[in-house]
Structure formats: C-alpha cells, structure tokens
Design an enzyme around this catalytic site. Structure first.
Site, PDB file in Angstrom:
ATOM      1  N   ASP A 186      25.648 -11.134 -13.923  1.00 51.60           N
ATOM      2  CA  ASP A 186      25.522 -10.085 -12.890  1.00 51.60           C
ATOM      3  C   ASP A 186      25.780 -10.719 -11.630  1.00 51.60           C
ATOM      4  OD1 ASP A 186      25.222  -8.192 -14.806  1.00 51.60           O
ATOM      5  OD2 ASP A 186      22.955  -8.455 -14.526  1.00 51.60           O
TER       6      ASP A 186
ATOM      7  N   GLU B  49      28.615   0.383 -10.105  1.00 56.24           N
ATOM      8  CA  GLU B  49      28.099   1.728 -10.031  1.00 56.24           C
ATOM      9  C   GLU B  49      29.153   2.590  -9.311  1.00 56.24           C
ATOM     10  OE1 GLU B  49      24.159   1.736  -8.306  1.00 56.24           O
ATOM     11  OE2 GLU B  49      23.979  -0.464  -8.482  1.00 56.24           O
TER      12      GLU B  49
ATOM     13  N   CYS C  31      23.505   1.064 -13.739  1.00 51.87           N
ATOM     14  CA  CYS C  31      22.721  -0.137 -13.316  1.00 51.87           C
ATOM     15  C   CYS C  31      21.604  -0.352 -14.523  1.00 51.87           C
ATOM     16  CB  CYS C  31      22.188  -0.073 -12.128  1.00 51.87           C
ATOM     17  SG  CYS C  31      21.575  -1.872 -11.159  1.00 51.87           S
TER      18      CYS C  31
ATOM     19  N   HIS D  86      19.502   5.717 -10.533  1.00 46.20           N
ATOM     20  CA  HIS D  86      18.320   5.817  -9.469  1.00 46.20           C
ATOM     21  C   HIS D  86      17.781   7.177  -9.488  1.00 46.20           C
ATOM     22  CE1 HIS D  86      19.769   1.803  -8.428  1.00 46.20           C
ATOM     23  NE2 HIS D  86      20.887   2.289  -8.323  1.00 46.20           N
TER      24      HIS D  86
ATOM     25  N   SER E 114      18.650  -4.265 -18.647  1.00 44.97           N
ATOM     26  CA  SER E 114      17.174  -3.789 -18.648  1.00 44.97           C
ATOM     27  C   SER E 114      16.788  -2.585 -19.485  1.00 44.97           C
ATOM     28  CB  SER E 114      16.351  -4.277 -17.338  1.00 44.97           C
ATOM     29  OG  SER E 114      17.236  -3.418 -16.469  1.00 44.97           O
TER      30      SER E 114
ATOM     31  N   GLU F 138       0.835  -1.353   0.059  1.00 43.06           N
ATOM     32  CA  GLU F 138       0.013  -0.049  -0.055  1.00 43.06           C
ATOM     33  C   GLU F 138       0.841   1.125   0.021  1.00 43.06           C
ATOM     34  OE1 GLU F 138      -2.120  -2.988   2.577  1.00 43.06           O
ATOM     35  OE2 GLU F 138      -0.148  -2.458   2.124  1.00 43.06           O
TER      36      GLU F 138
ATOM     37  N   TRP G  47      20.008 -13.076  -2.783  1.00 38.86           N
ATOM     38  CA  TRP G  47      18.612 -12.383  -3.012  1.00 38.86           C
ATOM     39  C   TRP G  47      17.337 -13.309  -2.885  1.00 38.86           C
ATOM     40  CZ3 TRP G  47      19.905  -8.062  -7.231  1.00 38.86           C
ATOM     41  CH2 TRP G  47      20.759  -7.220  -6.786  1.00 38.86           C
TER      42      TRP G  47
END
Length: 756
Positions: free
Chosen positions: A599, A665, A726, A694, A433, A16, A561
């Site tokens: 990666d 980065e 990135c 970012h 990406s 939310e 991850w």
C-alpha cells in the site's frame, strides 16, 4: 516581542474529544455533554499554551470534526442534500456533511489530504451561484470563552483564496474563484463582528506557498482591501506555512494586512527575500519551531533569524511562532514515561514547543536564558553523537539498478499471473483490513499488557482470521485477505517490527474526525530483524483454495506517516525502509503467496508543494517502491493502493511504479478520479473503489454497478477490478457484509452486460 500559536492539537491529550464524539454518534450522550467535553478540551489547550509562555492564543482552531468543514458550515455553504428539511438538528447536519447518513441514504462530502500532511479535510461543495450567509456566533462564543478565562485570543480563519481553491464546484467546468467577491463579502461580515473584540485576527493562506498563476494571486489585493476595512481596529495576520512564499512576496507585501507569518522551518531562505523591502507598517511573524515534527528545536540555531529580524525591524515588530499549527504533533511529552530516556531527551511535543518559543523569545532579546540554551545544546549534541542512530550494516547495503526492475513487461506478467490465478472478468477483492471486533481489540491489549500469553493471543487471532476467510468465501470474493486482526495501524504494525523505530503511549494525532493515529518515531537506521507478516498470511492462505493477498505497507507511506528523523535526507530514510519491505516481499513469495499488496496511500501526499522540488521526490518515491517490489517472479502479482488525491500531476510516475494492479479511492468523486488514468492511458490493471467506506451507509448493488459502468467508459473492462475505496477496519460487520455482497452482485451484473 510577542509569542503566539497558530493552532493546537484539538483531540485532547488522551483523546477525550474522540471518545465524546463516538459516544454522541452512538446516541450515548447528548449534544450538551459533547459540547461540555469540547469546551474542557479547548480550555485545557489554552491553559497549556498560556502556562508555557504563549501570549496570544488561537481561537477557532478547535473543531468537532474539521476546520474547513466548520468554515463551510459557518458560511451556510451546505449542499442541498444535507439541509434541515431532512429533519436533522444543526449539529447533526454538520456531522452528516462529514459522515453521510446510512438510514437516509445521504452520501458524505468528499474528503482529501490537507496539503502534504496526513490530516484529511472535508472538501466544500460550491455551486456556481453559491450564496454565503455567514454565522460567526460559534467563533464569537469561543472568543468570549478565552476572554472569560482572562487570556488573550486570536481568531483563526482559513483565507478566502485557500478556501476556494481547496473547494470543488458542483458543475464540472465552473471556476470556484468566480465566487471570490461573494465570499469576500461574507468574510467581511465575519471580521466586522470580530472587529472590536480582539487585537489580532489570523487569516491562513497556505495556498500561497504553491506555484499559483499571477492572475490568481492578484485577486488577493481587492479582496484584502475589503477585509482590512471590515476588520476595523483589529489587525490582520496573513499566515503562510508548509513551504516558502517568496515567489509571491511582491503581492503579499503589498496587501493591507498588519502582519505576515513565514514558515522558516520548511523555507528558512525566504526570510532574506521578505526582509529586503519589508513595509514599515507591518509586523513579521517567524515560524521557528517545527509544528509538524517531534524533535527538539536547536534553539541556538533557531534564534538567529529572530535576531536578524529584530535588527532590521525592532523587537516590537517581530513575533515568534511555530512554523504552522501544532495540530500535526501530539499534545505533551510528559506523559511518555516508557520511552528510552535518551530518545525522550531529544523530543518536544506541542506543550514543549510552546516552552521552546518562550526561550527563543528571551534569547532573541538577549535576556537571561543561559541554562535552557545550555541544556538544549547538550541534548542536540547527545543525539548527534549517539550510537543508537547508526547501524553500519544498513549503511553498507547497496542498491543496484537490477533491484528496481521486474523481469518482464506488464503484458507478459499479466498473462502469467492469469494462468496461475484464474480470475474472472472484473475480479473482486478488498483493500486488506476487516472490522476489528471488541474481542480482537481487547485480546491485543491484554497481550500487550501481559495479561494473557502468546498462545492465547494467537488462538484468538487465528479464529478471527478463519472467520474472515469463511465469510469472504461465502460472499464469493475472488481474491481474499486475512483481515489484519493483529494490526492496530498499518504503519505502527511494521514500525514495531523494524529496528530504528520507537513508539509513544499517548502520541496521538488527528487524521480526520475522531480518527486518530499514533505515528512511530524514526530515530535511527532501519532494518528488518525477522519476517513480519509471513506466519499470519500463510496460515490464512492454508484455509482456502482461492488466492489470498499478503498485505504490506509501502516505504513512502511508512515514511510519510511517521515522525521522521531530521538528521539525514528523508528519501535516504525511505530507501532504508524499502530494503526492509523488499526482504518481506521475498519471504512472502518464497512461502507461496502469489498476490502481494504494498500500500502507498501517501504517495501523492508526499509530493512537494512547489513544482521545482517534485521531480526528485517522484523519482525517489518510484525507486523506493520498485526496490520493495521488484524482487518477485513474473507469476507473482504486485498490488498497491492509493487514497483520495489529484492524480493528474503524478500519473506518469504512478505508472512508473509498475504495480500489476492499483486500487484507488474513487466513489466520493463519482469516478471522476479515473479521468486522470484514462487521459494518460494507464497501462496496468486498476481497481476503482465503488463504495465509500468512510460512511456507514450500504450502497446498493445497482449503485456499485453504475460506478463500474462509469469505470468501463474510461478504462478497458479487461483491466478493471471491483473493490471498496479503502480498508474496512473502522466499519461494523453487518454493513461490511451487506456491502460486500452487493459488490459481488454488482461485478456479476456488469460482467453479464459485457458478455451480451
């Protein structure tokens, strides 16, 4: 015996807060609507914890973006470029610090990993003469909220030592610890405002689990003397987590705090050290439920340290808690109706962990809880004996020394690769990406929910890939990618195609700001039933004459991850993943793909916090990458990518991975991260990120060119690539295209300068 929580997931059970944040940033709702959503999430969090048996609730663990950013903002440690003179309101200044401002060309603050987790915090920027002007009102308001709801709240603050050691100075040679007296005074003012409004105040000092110099740790004593006085009747709970703090036990035990929290999940052995001479005036909080993983606690085992502590101290001086904040796990398992029933019975999310704590508090005092303990023991035994977790074929697969070495040294491979690829100086590429359009997301969702068939799904993905390739060719990039429209997440995509993984519908965890991830759960042995990326990659490669990278996620990152099984060694799991990725690399090469990126943004993240444990991890991590990558011929170029991190203490191991090209980065640190590679004389090619993806701002070609010039001062130009920081999945197409055009211009500018 009190039960308490160190922190709770803050994004909401169905994200939310994420949706409200993004609506606010788009101008679709105002500040009051955002604050109302935030309050409702906080309220629900407190209710869940209370209803499941938590007696002392965290206040201030909630954040609209990041708790370290909150602390800097509360202290008025706001860099000048974000000050109100820019015409922004308080909340917009706060968000500008985290995200930057594209229109005003204000870059965001640096962001990096929170210890060894996948959560990112905003790094405070502190001047050598930094003044702190505390404003505790937001914390006081949240404390009043929980009190108005009839619950007992415990304010949570990052400790002053942790805050300073995680900050960076605006001057290179300045020491942030010189600010401790000023920061202590500011903290004292905050604690004074809380003094008569709560019983406990939680001060988080996770930095104490690291190997700090004795002189640094000794700075705590005078600081906490002042803090204890300021807190008055309120009791200070010094909280450590993510590892053991026994190596600093003498100093910690001497501090004038009313209680100490220990993480017994990561470091159960430290309890004996602390109990030996535990002061009679202190309470001991024991983290006996894992705040970072999703497996049920073995309650019959976890109750033992609680009983041992009660025997020594008495039950009124012992508190039961999670090991750390539960920020790192999903909210509630009850929503996961589609999970395999057996696996679901092995899991516990944040809400269920609260219930576990209540049961442990009863069991530790020998109160009646026979049925919950019996049910828990049955679930633990069922998992241990389940055929779902073991694959004999995987266990039989051997790893040989030959599997972990390339055929030739880098210099020889590099010449062979250049002959094949024909790249210019400072070759340009992206990390993988590209922006994921609304059409792409809707098509993926429709296919997942069986509203469209495979043919319709594949047609949309192919059109997107074709468009990506055309755009990259038009911009003039040298090495292309297919854009990854078929991937929701760089780990989830592969986990869904590997045996041994399962997935949730609502298992979201905050990564940073509104960015959430849904980590896979590794429950069994891992294998690759079929190729995972070959079809999409070869299709994209067929559309261009330029080199095109195959894009894979590395074994260490998939491990870090994911929620990893806790019934075998983590790095044994990593080697299973590495073998699966190795099979994919071999298939990509066989299909004619000459550049393959694996990666590893989590390589540094996985580094143990204590130095004595690092050697083995680094050897295993390097071995896993080499297992995955060393099956190719010399002419195939292997890339890897890593995110923001302090590379100084792992640089030799990054070199040992022997990737032909590493991208990192670097833009938010103004290329300072390259110093580690320069000082070490890193031998292979490197692509320092020259623009911060970012933030929505589009850096100029000259700004990127300046970053490249800085890079050439540290690294020979012949070994530098030009790329963004990135992947570009979260960015919009207009800013992406404009930035990439400037990237290509910047590379051409510096190429020409190198020729003159």
């Amino acid at each position: 015996m009190l039960t308490h929580s160190l922190g709770f997931p803050r994004i909401g059970a169905k994200r939310e807060l994420k949706w409200a944040l993004e609506q606010y940033w788009r101008g679709e709702i105002d500040e009051s609507a955002l604050n109302e959503t935030a309050f409702q999430v906080r309220r629900r969090n407190w209710e869940i914890q209370r209803d499941r048996g938590i007696e002392l609730l965290p206040v201030g663990d909630f954040s609209l973006y990041d708790h370290i950013l909150d602390t800097a903002f509360m202290l008025d440690a706001i860099p000048e470029r974000f000050r109100e003179g820019n015409g922004q309101s308080g909340i917009d200044t706060y968000f500008c610090m985290a995200r930057g401002d594209a229109e005003k060309d204000i870059p965001a603050m640096e962001m990096t990993k929170w210890f060894d987790t996948n959560y990112h915090y905003i790094v405070p920027e502190l001047a050598p003469d930094q003044a702190f002007t505390p404003n505790p009102d937001p914390l006081l308001e949240q404390l009043q909220e929980v009190n108005d709801l009839g619950m007992s709240g415990k304010p949570v603050l990052p400790g002053p030592l942790t805050f300073l050691l995680l900050s960076r100075s605006t001057e290179k040679d300045a020491n942030t610890l010189d600010l401790l007296p000023a920061l202590t005074e500011a903290y004292a003012q905050i604690l004074s405002s809380l003094a008569n409004k709560c019983e406990w105040i939680q001060i988080d000092e996770p930095i104490l689990v690291q190997n700090l110099p004795k002189a640094t740790v000794e700075l705590l004593s005078p600081a906490y003397e002042n803090l204890a006085k300021a807190a008055g009747p309120a009791k200070l709970l010094l909280t450590t987590y993510f590892e053991g703090a026994a190596h600093h036990a003498e100093t910690i035990l001497s501090l004038p705090v009313a209680g100490i929290h220990l993480d017994l999940v990561r470091a159960p052995q430290q309890l004996d050290v602390f109990l030996q001479e535990y002061p009679k005036d202190k309470t001991l909080s024991l983290g006996v439920v894992d705040g970072r993983n999703v497996w049920k606690t073995d309650l019959n085992t976890a109750v033992e340290p609680l009983k041992a502590a009660i025997k020594e101290l008495g039950e009124h001086r012992v508190m039961a808690a999670p090991s750390c904040s539960m920020l790192h796990v999903p909210v509630d398992l009850e929503a996961e109706c589609k999970l395999d029933g057996n696996i679901r019975n092995w899991l516990a999310f944040a809400a269920q962990k609260c219930t576990e704590l209540r049961v442990l508090a009863f069991a530790a005092r020998d109160l009646n809880c026979v049925e919950p303990l019996k049910n828990n023991a049955n679930a633990i035994a069922q998992r241990r004996n389940s055929p779902l977790i073991t694959n004999p074929e995987v266990r039989k697969r051997a790893i040989t020394k030959e599997m972990t070495s390339r055929n030739s040294v880098f210099e020889q491979r590099s010449a062979t690769q250049q002959e094949r690829l024909g790249l210019p100086a400072l070759p340009t590429t992206t990390i993988g990406s590209f922006p994921q359009t609304e059409e792409v997301r809707k098509t993926r969702a429709a296919f997942r929910h069986e509203r469209i068939d495979a043919a319709a799904y594949e047609d949309t993905m192919r059109e997107y890939i074709k468009d990506c390739v055309r755009k990259q060719e038009a911009i003039g990039l040298d090495v292309l990618v297919h854009g990854e429209p078929e991937r929701t997440d760089m780990v989830e995509y592969f986990g869904r195609r590997l045996d041994g993984f399962c997935f949730t519908d609502f298992g979201w965890v905050q990564s940073y700001g509104s960015r959430c991830v849904k980590p896979p759960i590794i429950y069994g042995d891992i294998s690759r039933p079929a190729p995972m990326t070959v079809e999409w990659t070869t299709y994209a490669a067929s559309l261009t004459d330029k080199p095109l990278k195959g894009m894979l996620t590395g074994p260490v990152t998939i491990l870090c991850w994911s929620f990893v099984r806790d019934d075998m060694e983590r790095m044994d799991v990593c080697r299973q993943i590495a073998l699966a990725i190795r099979d994919e690399v071999a298939d990509l090469e066989a299909a004619g793909i000459g550049v393959i990126q694996i990666d590893e943004p989590a390589f540094r993240e996985g580094l143990p916090l204590q130095k004595g444990k690092r050697k083995k991890y680094l050897a295993d991590a390097v071995e896993s990458f080499r297992i995955a990558s060393c099956c190719v011929r010399d002419e195939t170029q292997i890339h890897t990518h890593m995110c923001y991190a302090d590379f100084n203490d792992v640089i030799e191991h990054i070199a040992a991975m022997d990737a032909d090209v590493i991208s990192i980065e670097a833009s938010r640190s103004a290329m300072e991260l390259l110093e580690a590679f320069a000082d070490f004389r890193y031998p292979n090619d490197i692509g320092p990120g020259v623009w911060d993806i970012h933030s929505a701002r589009v850096p100029s070609a000259e700004e990127m060119a300046q970053n490249l010039r800085k890079a050439t001062r540290d690294i020979p130009a012949a070994r530098i690539w030009a790329n963004p920081d990135c992947g570009l999945k979260t960015r919009a197409w207009p800013e992406t295209l404009a930035s990439l055009e400037n990237l290509v211009k910047a590379a051409k500018i510096v190429r020409n300068e190198l020729l003159t």
